[in-house]
Design a protein around this motif. Structure first.
Motif, PDB file in Angstrom:
ATOM      1  N   ILE A  76       0.843  -1.202   0.000  1.00 19.09           N
ATOM      2  CA  ILE A  76       0.000   0.000   0.000  1.00 19.09           C
ATOM      3  C   ILE A  76       0.877   1.251   0.000  1.00 19.09           C
ATOM      4  CG2 ILE A  76      -1.591   1.352   1.440  1.00 19.09           C
ATOM      5  CD1 ILE A  76      -2.828  -1.389   2.284  1.00 19.09           C
ATOM      6  N   LEU A  77       1.882   1.279   0.871  1.00 20.85           N
ATOM      7  CA  LEU A  77       2.769   2.445   0.942  1.00 20.85           C
ATOM      8  C   LEU A  77       3.582   2.611  -0.335  1.00 20.85           C
ATOM      9  CD1 LEU A  77       3.944   2.071   4.634  1.00 20.85           C
ATOM     10  CD2 LEU A  77       2.540   3.914   3.704  1.00 20.85           C
ATOM     11  N   THR A  78       3.963   1.509  -0.963  1.00 22.99           N
ATOM     12  CA  THR A  78       4.688   1.575  -2.232  1.00 22.99           C
ATOM     13  C   THR A  78       3.798   2.190  -3.310  1.00 22.99           C
ATOM     14  OG1 THR A  78       6.083  -0.287  -1.612  1.00 22.99           O
ATOM     15  CG2 THR A  78       5.917   0.203  -3.960  1.00 22.99           C
ATOM     16  N   MET A  79       2.521   1.832  -3.303  1.00 22.59           N
ATOM     17  CA  MET A  79       1.578   2.418  -4.268  1.00 22.59           C
ATOM     18  C   MET A  79       1.445   3.925  -4.027  1.00 22.59           C
ATOM     19  SD  MET A  79      -0.398   2.045  -6.870  1.00 22.59           S
ATOM     20  CE  MET A  79      -0.775   0.328  -7.063  1.00 22.59           C
ATOM     21  N   MET A  80       1.449   4.335  -2.766  1.00 17.98           N
ATOM     22  CA  MET A  80       1.367   5.766  -2.445  1.00 17.98           C
ATOM     23  C   MET A  80       2.512   6.520  -3.114  1.00 17.98           C
ATOM     24  SD  MET A  80       1.915   7.672   1.243  1.00 17.98           S
ATOM     25  CE  MET A  80       3.648   7.261   1.310  1.00 17.98           C
ATOM     26  N   LYS A  81       3.686   5.911  -3.143  1.00 16.34           N
ATOM     27  CA  LYS A  81       4.899   6.575  -3.634  1.00 16.34           C
ATOM     28  C   LYS A  81       5.118   6.421  -5.138  1.00 16.34           C
ATOM     29  CE  LYS A  81       8.362   4.798  -1.664  1.00 16.34           C
ATOM     30  NZ  LYS A  81       9.688   5.183  -1.323  1.00 16.34           N
ATOM     31  N   MET A  82       4.299   5.654  -5.799  1.00 16.28           N
ATOM     32  CA  MET A  82       4.562   5.285  -7.184  1.00 16.28           C
ATOM     33  C   MET A  82       4.708   6.488  -8.111  1.00 16.28           C
ATOM     34  SD  MET A  82       3.500   1.906  -9.034  1.00 16.28           S
ATOM     35  CE  MET A  82       4.042   1.131  -7.547  1.00 16.28           C
ATOM     36  N   ASP A  88      -1.659  14.286   0.402  1.00 16.50           N
ATOM     37  CA  ASP A  88      -2.274  14.234   1.739  1.00 16.50           C
ATOM     38  C   ASP A  88      -3.373  13.176   1.832  1.00 16.50           C
ATOM     39  OD1 ASP A  88      -0.608  16.209   2.716  1.00 16.50           O
ATOM     40  OD2 ASP A  88      -2.064  17.832   2.453  1.00 16.50           O
ATOM     41  N   LYS A  89      -4.179  13.054   0.774  1.00 17.13           N
ATOM     42  CA  LYS A  89      -5.246  12.046   0.774  1.00 17.13           C
ATOM     43  C   LYS A  89      -4.656  10.634   0.784  1.00 17.13           C
ATOM     44  CE  LYS A  89      -8.702  14.710  -1.784  1.00 17.13           C
ATOM     45  NZ  LYS A  89      -9.487  14.761  -3.039  1.00 17.13           N
ATOM     46  N   GLU A  90      -3.542  10.448   0.086  1.00 14.87           N
ATOM     47  CA  GLU A  90      -2.883   9.141   0.073  1.00 14.87           C
ATOM     48  C   GLU A  90      -2.335   8.799   1.460  1.00 14.87           C
ATOM     49  OE1 GLU A  90      -1.099   8.689  -4.431  1.00 14.87           O
ATOM     50  OE2 GLU A  90      -0.057  10.037  -3.036  1.00 14.87           O
ATOM     51  N   ILE A  91      -1.732   9.771   2.097  1.00 17.86           N
ATOM     52  CA  ILE A  91      -1.181   9.563   3.440  1.00 17.86           C
ATOM     53  C   ILE A  91      -2.295   9.181   4.404  1.00 17.86           C
ATOM     54  CG2 ILE A  91      -0.054  10.700   5.401  1.00 17.86           C
ATOM     55  CD1 ILE A  91       1.456  12.401   3.217  1.00 17.86           C
ATOM     56  N   GLN A  92      -3.399   9.904   4.367  1.00 17.34           N
ATOM     57  CA  GLN A  92      -4.536   9.604   5.247  1.00 17.34           C
ATOM     58  C   GLN A  92      -5.076   8.207   4.978  1.00 17.34           C
ATOM     59  OE1 GLN A  92      -5.563  11.365   7.886  1.00 17.34           O
ATOM     60  NE2 GLN A  92      -6.922   9.656   8.293  1.00 17.34           N
ATOM     61  N   LEU A  93      -5.187   7.830   3.699  1.00 14.21           N
ATOM     62  CA  LEU A  93      -5.681   6.502   3.365  1.00 14.21           C
ATOM     63  C   LEU A  93      -4.715   5.421   3.852  1.00 14.21           C
ATOM     64  CD1 LEU A  93      -7.847   4.743   2.076  1.00 14.21           C
ATOM     65  CD2 LEU A  93      -6.690   5.057  -0.134  1.00 14.21           C
ATOM     66  N   CYS A  94      -3.413   5.667   3.740  1.00 18.77           N
ATOM     67  CA  CYS A  94      -2.421   4.711   4.253  1.00 18.77           C
ATOM     68  C   CYS A  94      -2.613   4.486   5.746  1.00 18.77           C
ATOM     69  CB  CYS A  94      -0.995   5.211   3.992  1.00 18.77           C
ATOM     70  SG  CYS A  94      -0.467   5.026   2.292  1.00 18.77           S
ATOM     71  N   TYR A 114       8.148   7.170   7.364  1.00 15.25           N
ATOM     72  CA  TYR A 114       9.394   6.687   6.766  1.00 15.25           C
ATOM     73  C   TYR A 114       9.275   6.639   5.239  1.00 15.25           C
ATOM     74  CZ  TYR A 114      13.000   3.361   5.345  1.00 15.25           C
ATOM     75  OH  TYR A 114      14.035   2.732   4.696  1.00 15.25           O
ATOM     76  N   MET A 115       8.182   6.081   4.747  1.00 13.87           N
ATOM     77  CA  MET A 115       7.999   5.978   3.287  1.00 13.87           C
ATOM     78  C   MET A 115       7.780   7.367   2.677  1.00 13.87           C
ATOM     79  SD  MET A 115       8.462   2.836   2.402  1.00 13.87           S
ATOM     80  CE  MET A 115       7.493   2.030   1.128  1.00 13.87           C
ATOM     81  N   LYS A 116       7.101   8.235   3.396  1.00 14.54           N
ATOM     82  CA  LYS A 116       6.892   9.602   2.902  1.00 14.54           C
ATOM     83  C   LYS A 116       8.224  10.341   2.789  1.00 14.54           C
ATOM     84  CE  LYS A 116       5.183  13.034   5.387  1.00 14.54           C
ATOM     85  NZ  LYS A 116       4.311  13.805   6.263  1.00 14.54           N
ATOM     86  N   GLU A 117       9.110  10.122   3.755  1.00 19.94           N
ATOM     87  CA  GLU A 117      10.430  10.756   3.737  1.00 19.94           C
ATOM     88  C   GLU A 117      11.313  10.213   2.608  1.00 19.94           C
ATOM     89  OE1 GLU A 117      11.911   9.975   7.665  1.00 19.94           O
ATOM     90  OE2 GLU A 117      10.473  11.362   8.590  1.00 19.94           O
ATOM     91  N   HIS A 118      10.996   9.021   2.114  1.00 21.57           N
ATOM     92  CA  HIS A 118      11.763   8.400   1.035  1.00 21.57           C
ATOM     93  C   HIS A 118      10.889   8.236  -0.209  1.00 21.57           C
ATOM     94  CE1 HIS A 118      13.996   7.343   4.680  1.00 21.57           C
ATOM     95  NE2 HIS A 118      15.052   7.443   3.894  1.00 21.57           N
ATOM     96  N   VAL A 119      10.093   9.241  -0.485  1.00 18.51           N
ATOM     97  CA  VAL A 119       9.115   9.171  -1.563  1.00 18.51           C
ATOM     98  C   VAL A 119       9.772   8.997  -2.941  1.00 18.51           C
ATOM     99  CG1 VAL A 119       8.871  11.655  -2.008  1.00 18.51           C
ATOM    100  CG2 VAL A 119       6.913  10.145  -2.320  1.00 18.51           C
TER     101      VAL A 119
END
Length: 156
Positions: A76-82, A88-94, A114-119
């Motif tokens: 899920i987090l990998t999809m957020m970063k794709m 913000d909506k992706e972060i909330q959904l995660c 962590y994943m947001k910091e390494h987007v």
């Protein structure tokens, strides 16, 4: 309409579709990832076609083990970063999806950050798992359990 219950693999694909759509822009890489994962997991494409237009009415079906839940959350987090941007909506959904998997809230928040910091960097599952172990070994990371929680843990 009542919530639709699906197996954990179908649930993952639907969660990824929801993640890809949340920012109103499904890019080629997101679509390709969903298609390849659907094929490799053996998820029924016709079932996905039926359910993908009613994403608010399916219930997350978490895998059984903690390790499988961590992998599910990593996907899920990998999809957020794709698209190399954490909307913000992706972060909330995660955060919502991670908690609905039954992962502890403090782990969900820390891993999402962590994943947001390494987007802009692909994080392998092994690296993700190592980060989780590192976090768990950090003094003060685990929230203090109340007396009642400790008692309940001890009894069961």
């Amino acid at each position: 309409m009542s919530e639709i219950v699906v197996d954990s693999k179908t649930s993952l694909i639907l969660a990824l579709i929801k993640m890809a759509r949340i920012d109103d822009q499904v890019n080629h890489f997101e679509q390709m990832n969903i298609t390849m994962l659907t094929n490799s997991l053996g998820v029924d494409h016709s079932m996905i076609s039926l359910l993908k237009n009613d994403l608010d009415n399916f219930e997350i079906t978490p895998p059984e083990t903690y390790e499988e839940k961590v992998e599910y959350f990593w996907r899920i987090l990998t999809m957020m970063k794709m698209d190399m941007y954490a909307h913000d909506k992706e972060i909330q959904l995660c955060l919502e999806l991670g908690i609905s998997l039954g992962l502890p809230k403090h782990e969900v928040e820390a891993l999402t950050n962590y994943m947001k910091e390494h987007v802009n960097k692909f994080i392998k599952l092994e690296t993700f798992e190592e980060k989780l172990v590192e976090l768990k070994n950090t003094p003060g990371f685990e929230p203090e359990k109340s007396f009642m929680t400790r008692l309940f843990d001890w009894l069961f």
